[in-house]
Design a protein around this motif. Structure first.
Motif, PDB file in Angstrom:
ATOM      1  N   SER A  59       0.536  -1.165  -0.189  1.00 32.22           N
ATOM      2  CA  SER A  59      -0.481  -0.401  -0.053  1.00 32.22           C
ATOM      3  C   SER A  59       0.565   1.045   0.077  1.00 32.22           C
ATOM      4  O   SER A  59       0.564   2.345  -1.106  1.00 32.22           O
ATOM      5  N   SER A  60       2.047   1.121   0.843  1.00 35.93           N
ATOM      6  CA  SER A  60       2.393   1.919   0.824  1.00 35.93           C
ATOM      7  C   SER A  60       3.091   2.658  -0.830  1.00 35.93           C
ATOM      8  O   SER A  60       3.895   4.194  -0.478  1.00 35.93           O
ATOM      9  N   PHE A  61       3.614   1.560  -1.484  1.00 36.70           N
ATOM     10  CA  PHE A  61       4.054   1.865  -2.872  1.00 36.70           C
ATOM     11  C   PHE A  61       3.033   2.376  -3.541  1.00 36.70           C
ATOM     12  O   PHE A  61       3.588   3.640  -4.264  1.00 36.70           O
ATOM     13  N   VAL A  84       6.839  -2.783  -8.066  1.00 36.79           N
ATOM     14  CA  VAL A  84       6.941  -1.702  -9.068  1.00 36.79           C
ATOM     15  C   VAL A  84       5.576  -1.774  -9.669  1.00 36.79           C
ATOM     16  O   VAL A  84       5.047  -0.929  -9.934  1.00 36.79           O
ATOM     17  N   GLY A  85       4.777  -2.799  -9.568  1.00 39.65           N
ATOM     18  CA  GLY A  85       3.389  -2.681 -10.276  1.00 39.65           C
ATOM     19  C   GLY A  85       2.892  -1.803  -9.318  1.00 39.65           C
ATOM     20  O   GLY A  85       1.661  -0.765  -9.439  1.00 39.65           O
ATOM     21  N   VAL A  99       3.391   0.848  -7.790  1.00 44.10           N
ATOM     22  CA  VAL A  99       4.199   2.501  -7.866  1.00 44.10           C
ATOM     23  C   VAL A  99       2.974   3.067  -9.085  1.00 44.10           C
ATOM     24  O   VAL A  99       2.644   4.286  -9.053  1.00 44.10           O
ATOM     25  N   LEU A 100       3.401   2.032 -10.525  1.00 47.95           N
ATOM     26  CA  LEU A 100       2.539   2.764 -11.238  1.00 47.95           C
ATOM     27  C   LEU A 100       1.325   2.957 -10.803  1.00 47.95           C
ATOM     28  O   LEU A 100       0.793   3.701 -11.725  1.00 47.95           O
ATOM     29  N   ALA A 101       0.772   1.783 -10.165  1.00 46.18           N
ATOM     30  CA  ALA A 101      -1.113   1.900 -10.007  1.00 46.18           C
ATOM     31  C   ALA A 101      -1.312   3.079  -9.718  1.00 46.18           C
ATOM     32  O   ALA A 101      -2.200   3.762 -10.380  1.00 46.18           O
ATOM     33  N   GLY A 102      -0.377   3.592  -8.464  1.00 48.48           N
ATOM     34  CA  GLY A 102      -0.498   4.791  -7.968  1.00 48.48           C
ATOM     35  C   GLY A 102      -0.218   6.276  -9.083  1.00 48.48           C
ATOM     36  O   GLY A 102      -1.362   6.549  -8.822  1.00 48.48           O
ATOM     37  N   LEU A 103       0.913   6.295  -9.412  1.00 45.60           N
ATOM     38  CA  LEU A 103       0.943   7.264 -10.130  1.00 45.60           C
ATOM     39  C   LEU A 103      -0.663   7.429 -10.940  1.00 45.60           C
ATOM     40  O   LEU A 103      -0.805   8.903 -11.828  1.00 45.60           O
ATOM     41  N   GLY A 104      -0.785   6.091 -11.779  1.00 46.77           N
ATOM     42  CA  GLY A 104      -2.078   6.635 -12.832  1.00 46.77           C
ATOM     43  C   GLY A 104      -3.012   6.975 -12.263  1.00 46.77           C
ATOM     44  O   GLY A 104      -4.012   7.794 -12.126  1.00 46.77           O
ATOM     45  N   CYS A 105      -3.232   6.971 -10.799  1.00 43.51           N
ATOM     46  CA  CYS A 105      -4.847   6.855 -10.144  1.00 43.51           C
ATOM     47  C   CYS A 105      -4.413   8.196 -10.052  1.00 43.51           C
ATOM     48  O   CYS A 105      -5.586   8.825  -8.914  1.00 43.51           O
ATOM     49  N   GLY A 106      -3.363   8.966  -9.687  1.00 43.12           N
ATOM     50  CA  GLY A 106      -3.132   9.944  -8.819  1.00 43.12           C
ATOM     51  C   GLY A 106      -3.512  11.012  -9.763  1.00 43.12           C
ATOM     52  O   GLY A 106      -3.107  11.984  -9.682  1.00 43.12           O
ATOM     53  N   THR A 107      -3.855  10.904 -10.684  1.00 41.67           N
ATOM     54  CA  THR A 107      -4.128  11.670 -12.067  1.00 41.67           C
ATOM     55  C   THR A 107      -6.108  11.751 -11.764  1.00 41.67           C
ATOM     56  O   THR A 107      -6.367  13.064 -11.945  1.00 41.67           O
ATOM     57  N   TYR A 108      -6.713  11.498 -10.809  1.00 40.66           N
ATOM     58  CA  TYR A 108      -8.163  11.546 -11.201  1.00 40.66           C
ATOM     59  C   TYR A 108      -8.847  12.162  -9.483  1.00 40.66           C
ATOM     60  O   TYR A 108      -9.529  13.236 -10.161  1.00 40.66           O
ATOM     61  N   TYR A 109      -7.767  12.155  -8.767  1.00 41.84           N
ATOM     62  CA  TYR A 109      -8.151  13.411  -7.820  1.00 41.84           C
ATOM     63  C   TYR A 109      -8.996  14.543  -8.434  1.00 41.84           C
ATOM     64  O   TYR A 109      -9.549  15.369  -7.963  1.00 41.84           O
ATOM     65  N   GLY A 110      -7.604  15.491  -8.700  1.00 44.76           N
ATOM     66  CA  GLY A 110      -8.114  16.228  -9.175  1.00 44.76           C
ATOM     67  C   GLY A 110      -8.373  17.238 -10.712  1.00 44.76           C
ATOM     68  O   GLY A 110      -9.449  17.776 -10.288  1.00 44.76           O
TER      69      GLY A 110
END
Length: 412
Positions: free
Chosen positions: A58-60, A110-111, A113-124
């Protein structure tokens, strides 16, 4: 107005936004919660991973998510919402695929981190859309409806994982692959329903220049108080999100599907709480700060009772009460309160910075809780720490909004 509707002219655009954004959160939160009830199974699959290593999953994910908050907010404001949302969700799907195919715990990181980067676009994207298109009189309630997707997705993730994987019906990877299908369906809906917007043009007028986002504007007392409170709120919420199922199983005597059912109550009782308190906040907008403080204190109190009781009945009631008063109830009010002073053209940037500070807690809490558990043999002390953080954050929020005045803004 035709501008507010799609070509079929049947539904206002702002209502379509609410439904589509709710679905997006459901998909994201199914992914976030499907592994947490089955940490022992994940540990066995990867050769006996420790609690700290399981917490790193979860942290990654949240590290990637947090790192994307400010960049994605700026990109959304400059390039447009749809242009950022769809590539982000495709990256989310790629990260989920890497996790599902992983043969060692390092590849899972690794996966994640990639999933987090992708989801990180959603909030804004999500909250700039609601801030721009939803009528002010319906904004808190609409935000609560969108947020209900997080509760629905969490409940579905916890229950399906506990039942289908926890009882041996499916391997854990099967739910990851099912989530990838949902991600692709969500992308299809975004393509069809979300309008393609032109990038923001240069601002020329004097009055509009004053409204553009600056570093100084991001750190007004009002904003700083929100950052502190949001960090405190999310610290506790992500402790519950990542470790409550394991806590119930290893320290409170729950087992099997009852783990997922009990954990999911926090999310399902959050839906009526969010809708009720958001409607009240819309009707008495000048009292939002007081409502926020009251809800935070109630959430901290019921959580203390929940984790210290020896009665499973009281524990379940406490879980439900935390859901009713906790993060999902107070978050829409905080978001709409901040949106009232958001500068035009920089809304996504503002929410990105806000979410960056809040979601920093989600990076810290999974691994820190795992470490506390490894050292002390119990996760109870992690819950005590979370309650203390809520208390400190709420007190600072009160002090700043009570005694520090922003330029051209009123304190309560």
């Amino acid at each position: 107005m035709n501008e507010k509707k799609r070509l079929n002219g049947q539904m206002p655009y702002w209502k379509q936004i609410i439904y589509i954004l709710t679905i997006g959160w459901i998909v994201i939160w199914i992914y976030r919660t499907i592994l947490t009830p089955i940490y022992p199974i994940i540990s066995d699959y990867f050769g006996g991973a420790t609690d700290a290593e399981l917490g790193h999953i979860s942290s990654f994910y949240f590290l990637g998510y947090v790192c994307m908050q400010i960049p994605s907010g700026v990109l959304v404001d400059k390039l447009g919402k749809k242009q950022i949302l769809i590539p982000g969700f495709l990256l989310f799907g790629l990260g989920a695929l890497v996790v599902g195919l992983a043969q060692n715990i390092g590849i899972v990181f690794v996966g994640s981190v990639l999933a987090g980067l992708g989801c990180g676009t959603y909030y804004g994207v999500a909250y700039s859309l609601t801030a721009e298109y939803v009528p002010v009189s319906k904004r808190s309630l609409s935000t609560a409806i969108v947020n209900s997707g997080t509760a629905i997705g969490s409940g579905l993730g916890l229950i399906s994982s506990s039942y289908l994987v926890g009882t041996g019906v499916l391997p854990w990877q099967a739910l990851i692959f099912a989530t990838i299908v949902l991600i692709l369906l969500a992308v299809t809906m975004f393509l069809y329903f979300i309008r393609l917007e032109k990038p923001n043009k240069a601002i020329n007028t004097k009055s509009e220049k004053k409204k553009t986002m600056s570093i100084r504007a991001l750190f007004k007392p009002r904003m700083v108080s929100a950052y502190i409170l949001y960090f405190s709120t999310l610290y506790t919420y992500y402790l519950i999100d990542t470790w409550l199922p394991n806590f119930l199983e290893t320290e409170k005597g729950f087992s099997g599907t009852s783990v997922g059912l009990a954990s999911s109550l926090v999310f399902f009782t959050a839906i009526p709480g969010a809708l009720i308190f958001s409607r009240i906040a819309d009707r008495i907008p000048m009292k939002k700060v007081q409502m926020i403080i009251l809800l935070e204190l109630l959430a901290a109190s019921v959580l203390f009772i929940t984790v210290t009781t020896t009665s499973q009945t009281i524990l379940v009631i406490g879980i439900m009460a935390y859901g009713f008063f906790g993060k999902l109830a107070v978050e829409p009010i905080i978001i709409s309160w901040l949106g009232e002073s958001a500068p035009r053209g920089s809304i996504a940037t503002m929410y990105g910075v806000f979410n960056f500070f809040g979601m920093s807690a989600s990076v810290i809490v999974p691994s820190l809780t795992g470490k506390i558990s490894d050292i002390t043999g119990s996760k109870l002390y992690a819950f005590y720490l979370a309650i203390l953080i809520i208390g400190i954050g709420t007190f600072l929020f009160y002090l700043i909004n009570r005694f520090v005045r922003d330029t051209n803004e009123n304190t309560y």
